[in-house]
Design a protein around this motif. Structure first.
Motif: not given
Length: 121
Positions: A35, A39, A52, A64
């Motif tokens: 994550g 990001l 995800t 996230l």
């Protein structure tokens, strides 16, 4: 114009499989291992969909999602969860903002159908 999907999953085999399946739809798939990497990419780039996993090192999928919703450019970004966990295992407030949820194992047509649904031509 080719649409871009960011796919975050700590499993290299899942990342490869998703890239193969979505590559058939003429989509650009940016695969990252956690994550935090997703990001970082989203802070610097645009994309059309975030796909995800939930259980990842450094920053999990719901963390996230919460961080992405704080980015003005991605506040309304469609987010699909691809996880072995069922959505009812999580507090509804934590999963708020999820566009769709696919429980592993998922077949390739189901994945492509969801992606086409959230990424219209």
């Amino acid at each position: 114009m080719t649409k871009t999907i960011v796919h975050a999953d700590d499993s290299a085999s899942v990342r490869r499989w998703v890239a193969e399946q979505l590559g058939e739809l003429d989509l650009k798939v940016v695969s990252v291992a956690d994550g935090e990497a997703a990001l970082q990419y989203l802070k610097e780039s645009v994309c059309d969909l975030l796909l995800t996993d939930l259980e990842m090192p450094n920053l999990d999928g719901l963390g996230l999602l919460a961080a992405v919703r704080e980015l003005p450019a991605h506040r309304f970004l469609p987010v699909l969860v691809l996880s072995s966990k069922h959505p009812t295992e999580f507090d509804p407030l934590r999963r708020q903002g999820v566009t769709g949820w696919l429980v592993k194992p998922v077949d390739s047509e189901h994945l492509r159908r969801w992606v086409r649904r959230v990424l219209p031509e």
